[in-house]
Design a protein around this motif. Structure first.
Motif, PDB file in Angstrom:
ATOM      1  N   GLU A   1       0.818  -1.208   0.000  1.00  0.00           N
ATOM      2  CA  GLU A   1       0.000   0.000   0.000  1.00  0.00           C
ATOM      3  C   GLU A   1       0.856   1.264   0.000  1.00  0.00           C
ATOM      4  OE1 GLU A   1      -2.347  -0.079   3.527  1.00  0.00           O
ATOM      5  OE2 GLU A   1      -0.626  -0.048   4.884  1.00  0.00           O
ATOM      6  N   SER A   2       2.155   1.103   0.203  1.00  0.00           N
ATOM      7  CA  SER A   2       3.047   2.276   0.214  1.00  0.00           C
ATOM      8  C   SER A   2       4.093   2.224  -0.887  1.00  0.00           C
ATOM      9  CB  SER A   2       3.745   2.402   1.573  1.00  0.00           C
ATOM     10  OG  SER A   2       4.469   1.226   1.888  1.00  0.00           O
ATOM     11  N   GLY A   3       3.921   1.344  -1.879  1.00  0.00           N
ATOM     12  CA  GLY A   3       4.820   1.351  -3.012  1.00  0.00           C
ATOM     13  C   GLY A   3       5.346  -0.004  -3.426  1.00  0.00           C
ATOM     14  N   LEU A   4       6.242   0.031  -4.423  1.00  0.00           N
ATOM     15  CA  LEU A   4       6.879  -1.156  -4.962  1.00  0.00           C
ATOM     16  C   LEU A   4       8.285  -1.305  -4.408  1.00  0.00           C
ATOM     17  CD1 LEU A   4       5.729  -0.788  -8.652  1.00  0.00           C
ATOM     18  CD2 LEU A   4       5.312  -2.801  -7.244  1.00  0.00           C
ATOM     19  N   PHE A   5       8.672  -2.565  -4.149  1.00  0.00           N
ATOM     20  CA  PHE A   5      10.000  -2.869  -3.627  1.00  0.00           C
ATOM     21  C   PHE A   5      10.570  -4.041  -4.414  1.00  0.00           C
ATOM     22  CE2 PHE A   5       7.624  -0.814  -0.332  1.00  0.00           C
ATOM     23  CZ  PHE A   5       8.535  -0.023   0.337  1.00  0.00           C
ATOM     24  N   ARG A   6      11.914  -4.079  -4.480  1.00  0.00           N
ATOM     25  CA  ARG A   6      12.587  -5.169  -5.180  1.00  0.00           C
ATOM     26  C   ARG A   6      13.700  -5.733  -4.318  1.00  0.00           C
ATOM     27  NH1 ARG A   6      16.582  -6.832  -8.913  1.00  0.00           N
ATOM     28  NH2 ARG A   6      15.767  -7.860 -10.797  1.00  0.00           N
ATOM     29  N   SER A   7      13.847  -7.054  -4.381  1.00  0.00           N
ATOM     30  CA  SER A   7      14.945  -7.724  -3.699  1.00  0.00           C
ATOM     31  C   SER A   7      15.723  -8.543  -4.715  1.00  0.00           C
ATOM     32  CB  SER A   7      14.424  -8.657  -2.594  1.00  0.00           C
ATOM     33  OG  SER A   7      15.489  -9.415  -2.038  1.00  0.00           O
ATOM     34  N   GLY A   8      17.053  -8.467  -4.645  1.00  0.00           N
ATOM     35  CA  GLY A   8      17.891  -9.266  -5.531  1.00  0.00           C
ATOM     36  C   GLY A   8      18.595 -10.385  -4.809  1.00  0.00           C
ATOM     37  N   ASN A   9      18.283 -10.545  -3.523  1.00  0.00           N
ATOM     38  CA  ASN A   9      18.972 -11.567  -2.722  1.00  0.00           C
ATOM     39  C   ASN A   9      18.002 -12.477  -1.985  1.00  0.00           C
ATOM     40  OD1 ASN A   9      18.023  -9.813  -0.809  1.00  0.00           O
ATOM     41  ND2 ASN A   9      20.038  -9.121  -0.108  1.00  0.00           N
ATOM     42  N   GLY A  10      16.906 -12.818  -2.644  1.00  0.00           N
ATOM     43  CA  GLY A  10      15.989 -13.792  -2.076  1.00  0.00           C
ATOM     44  C   GLY A  10      15.187 -13.286  -0.904  1.00  0.00           C
TER      45      GLY A  10
ATOM     46  N   THR B   1       2.651   7.362 -10.454  1.00  0.00           N
ATOM     47  CA  THR B   1       1.875   8.496  -9.952  1.00  0.00           C
ATOM     48  C   THR B   1       1.124   8.129  -8.690  1.00  0.00           C
ATOM     49  OG1 THR B   1      -0.010   7.923 -11.355  1.00  0.00           O
ATOM     50  CG2 THR B   1       1.617   9.482 -12.252  1.00  0.00           C
ATOM     51  N   SER B   2       1.068   6.837  -8.363  1.00  0.00           N
ATOM     52  CA  SER B   2       0.496   6.366  -7.102  1.00  0.00           C
ATOM     53  C   SER B   2       1.328   5.198  -6.606  1.00  0.00           C
ATOM     54  CB  SER B   2      -0.950   5.906  -7.287  1.00  0.00           C
ATOM     55  OG  SER B   2      -1.416   5.254  -6.116  1.00  0.00           O
ATOM     56  N   THR B   3       1.548   5.150  -5.325  1.00  0.00           N
ATOM     57  CA  THR B   3       2.309   4.041  -4.747  1.00  0.00           C
ATOM     58  C   THR B   3       1.393   3.015  -4.074  1.00  0.00           C
ATOM     59  OG1 THR B   3       2.669   5.348  -2.745  1.00  0.00           O
ATOM     60  CG2 THR B   3       4.406   5.384  -4.422  1.00  0.00           C
ATOM     61  N   SER B   4       0.098   3.112  -4.298  1.00  0.00           N
ATOM     62  CA  SER B   4      -0.832   2.127  -3.758  1.00  0.00           C
ATOM     63  C   SER B   4      -1.017   1.025  -4.797  1.00  0.00           C
ATOM     64  CB  SER B   4      -2.173   2.779  -3.422  1.00  0.00           C
ATOM     65  OG  SER B   4      -3.048   1.844  -2.823  1.00  0.00           O
TER      66      SER B   4
ATOM     67  N   THR C   1      -1.824  -0.155 -10.177  1.00  0.00           N
ATOM     68  CA  THR C   1      -1.985   0.746  -9.039  1.00  0.00           C
ATOM     69  C   THR C   1      -3.366   1.396  -9.112  1.00  0.00           C
ATOM     70  OG1 THR C   1      -1.227   2.821 -10.021  1.00  0.00           O
ATOM     71  CG2 THR C   1       0.478   1.267  -9.309  1.00  0.00           C
ATOM     72  N   VAL C   2      -3.693   2.218  -8.127  1.00  0.00           N
ATOM     73  CA  VAL C   2      -5.007   2.860  -8.133  1.00  0.00           C
ATOM     74  C   VAL C   2      -5.132   3.915  -9.229  1.00  0.00           C
ATOM     75  CG1 VAL C   2      -5.414   2.406  -5.683  1.00  0.00           C
ATOM     76  CG2 VAL C   2      -4.324   4.554  -6.380  1.00  0.00           C
ATOM     77  N   THR C   3      -4.024   4.269  -9.877  1.00  0.00           N
ATOM     78  CA  THR C   3      -4.098   5.223 -10.994  1.00  0.00           C
ATOM     79  C   THR C   3      -3.797   4.562 -12.337  1.00  0.00           C
ATOM     80  OG1 THR C   3      -1.800   5.907 -10.615  1.00  0.00           O
ATOM     81  CG2 THR C   3      -3.532   7.223  -9.576  1.00  0.00           C
ATOM     82  N   GLY C   4      -3.746   3.241 -12.400  1.00  0.00           N
ATOM     83  CA  GLY C   4      -3.553   2.560 -13.671  1.00  0.00           C
ATOM     84  C   GLY C   4      -2.426   1.549 -13.665  1.00  0.00           C
ATOM     85  N   LEU C   5      -2.121   1.053 -14.854  1.00  0.00           N
ATOM     86  CA  LEU C   5      -1.110   0.011 -15.037  1.00  0.00           C
ATOM     87  C   LEU C   5       0.229   0.629 -15.422  1.00  0.00           C
ATOM     88  CD1 LEU C   5      -0.666  -3.131 -15.304  1.00  0.00           C
ATOM     89  CD2 LEU C   5      -1.039  -2.792 -17.754  1.00  0.00           C
TER      90      LEU C   5
ATOM     91  N   ASN D   1      12.898   2.308 -13.440  1.00  0.00           N
ATOM     92  CA  ASN D   1      11.902   3.280 -13.887  1.00  0.00           C
ATOM     93  C   ASN D   1      10.637   2.550 -14.310  1.00  0.00           C
ATOM     94  OD1 ASN D   1      14.748   4.554 -15.091  1.00  0.00           O
ATOM     95  ND2 ASN D   1      13.443   6.044 -14.033  1.00  0.00           N
ATOM     96  N   TRP D   2       9.489   3.185 -14.077  1.00  0.00           N
ATOM     97  CA  TRP D   2       8.198   2.653 -14.500  1.00  0.00           C
ATOM     98  C   TRP D   2       7.538   3.658 -15.435  1.00  0.00           C
ATOM     99  CZ3 TRP D   2       6.504  -2.157 -12.734  1.00  0.00           C
ATOM    100  CH2 TRP D   2       7.262  -2.711 -11.689  1.00  0.00           C
ATOM    101  N   SER D   3       6.811   3.150 -16.419  1.00  0.00           N
ATOM    102  CA  SER D   3       6.066   4.017 -17.333  1.00  0.00           C
ATOM    103  C   SER D   3       4.636   3.520 -17.441  1.00  0.00           C
ATOM    104  CB  SER D   3       6.719   4.043 -18.713  1.00  0.00           C
ATOM    105  OG  SER D   3       6.761   2.747 -19.273  1.00  0.00           O
ATOM    106  N   SER D   4       3.724   4.450 -17.719  1.00  0.00           N
ATOM    107  CA  SER D   4       2.312   4.108 -17.822  1.00  0.00           C
ATOM    108  C   SER D   4       2.056   3.244 -19.049  1.00  0.00           C
ATOM    109  CB  SER D   4       1.475   5.381 -17.894  1.00  0.00           C
ATOM    110  OG  SER D   4       0.114   5.079 -18.070  1.00  0.00           O
TER     111      SER D   4
END
Length: 351
Positions: A239-248, A260-263, A281-285, A294-297
């Motif tokens: 609900e507060s954004g996207l996270f990534r892990s590269g170590n399992g 534009t939204s982190t939900s 997200t709540v504002t689209g894909l 980086n993310w793009s709509s």
């Protein structure tokens, strides 16, 4: 996770413009009802698509909906049919195929527990023995050893050693029992769960769940995806954004540039490359081709809210919309909405 609330039915006044009071007018209304007896039922929507699962090595795809039950496609999501049987009309909230035996598939529901199929989803049987909570939010097959299937519910995690027919609770170590997502590497290894309030946990060799949340925080987790080709590469949608892990899952880094939204509502990673992922997200894909840097709509032309995202056969991307599957065969550049067939009549609609 979505709960089903049926919309109020249309009254006679709504259908004909005003309440019927004169006896002759009442007769006309009855005649109209006889001439068109099932228009209301035929137009009943399947509701929101809550979950999508792709059969390993196959063009078969299943979609679970909030009001219609289960839908099936045998051509990679191009066309869909309603699956008749005990799941019809239920809220199907979770789906999982057994990677080792693709003919085995489980479906979780909001309020009716788990259903099990051993013939690729053609016939289904109720499978809730030992399942103390029937609101199933997530399912995942665990290659083991030992092999099994996990069910995340509103009352903890349960495990089945017989393909989803009988269940035992395995929630030791979890500080809360509301499980929202599950993920297990396709080749086996550590199982992960996301929870509603306290972040992500993983199951150690003793069967106990321990926190795996360095840098992640402890909010609601709504998506958890492991790349099949790179099993130590993981994404988490919260609900507060996207996270990534590269170590399992040992440590997590926020990857929200371009959003534009982190939900986050839904999440999927390309099984062939951890660099490519989609997030609803709540504002689209949104999509990334560089591992979340980086993310793009990704404009779909089919609304903004998607409760499910999945990579389908031949690299197709499938989104769960309102009564439809939105499909792209070119990596998210163009999209086509595939409307699902009408849902079966609700009990209160039947005459």
């Amino acid at each position: 996770m979505t709960r089903v609330v049926r919309e109020p039915e249309t009254s006679d006044a709504g259908l004909f413009g005003s309440s019927v009071r004169h006896p002759a007018a009442a007769g006309l209304v009855l005649l109209a009802a006889v001439l068109v007896p099932s228009a209301r039922a035929e137009e009943r929507s399947a509701g929101s698509v809550l979950t999508i699962a792709v059969a390993p090595g196959s063009a078969t795809v299943f979609a679970g909906t909030a009001a219609g039950g289960l839908y099936r496609s045998d051509d990679g999501g191009e066309s869909w049919t309603l699956v008749e049987g005990p799941l019809a009309g239920l809220s199907v909230s979770a789906l999982a195929f057994d990677g080792a035996e693709p003919s085995v598939v489980c479906a979780g529901t909001n309020g009716a527990g788990v259903f099990h199929s051993a013939d690729g989803g053609r016939t289904w049987a109720e499978s809730k023995s030992g399942l103390a909570n029937l609101f199933v939010e997530a399912l995942a097959f665990d290659p083991g050893p030992p092999r099994g299937v996990l069910a995340g519910t509103d009352g903890g995690v349960f495990r089945s050693a017989d393909g989803g027919q009988t269940w035992t609770e395995v929630s030791e170590g979890l500080p809360e029992r509301t499980v929202t997502v599950l993920a297990v590497p396709p080749g086996g290894g550590t199982a992960f769960v996301g929870t509603k309030k306290s972040g992500i946990y993983r199951r150690d060799t003793s069967g106990k769940w321990t926190a795996a949340a360095t840098g992640l925080g402890r909010g609601a987790v709504r998506g958890l995806a492991i790349c099949a080709a790179e099993p130590r590469a993981m994404y988490a949608g919260t609900e507060s954004g996207l996270f990534r892990s590269g170590n399992g899952g040992d440590a997590w880094t926020p990857v929200n540039s371009g959003l534009t939204s982190t939900s986050v509502l839904a999440l999927a990673v390309d099984p062939a490359s951890a660099s490519r992922a989609f997030a609803g997200t709540v504002t689209g894909l949104y999509r990334t081709s560089n591992g979340g840097t980086n993310w793009s709509s990704a404009e779909t032309g089919a609304g903004s809210f998607f409760n499910a995202v999945a990579f389908g056969p031949s690299g197709a991307v499938l989104l769960g919309g309102d009564g439809a599957i939105i499909r792209s065969g070119d990596g998210g550049k163009t999209w086509t909405a595939k409307k699902l067939p009408p849902a079966p009549p609700a009990a209160e609609d039947e005459e």
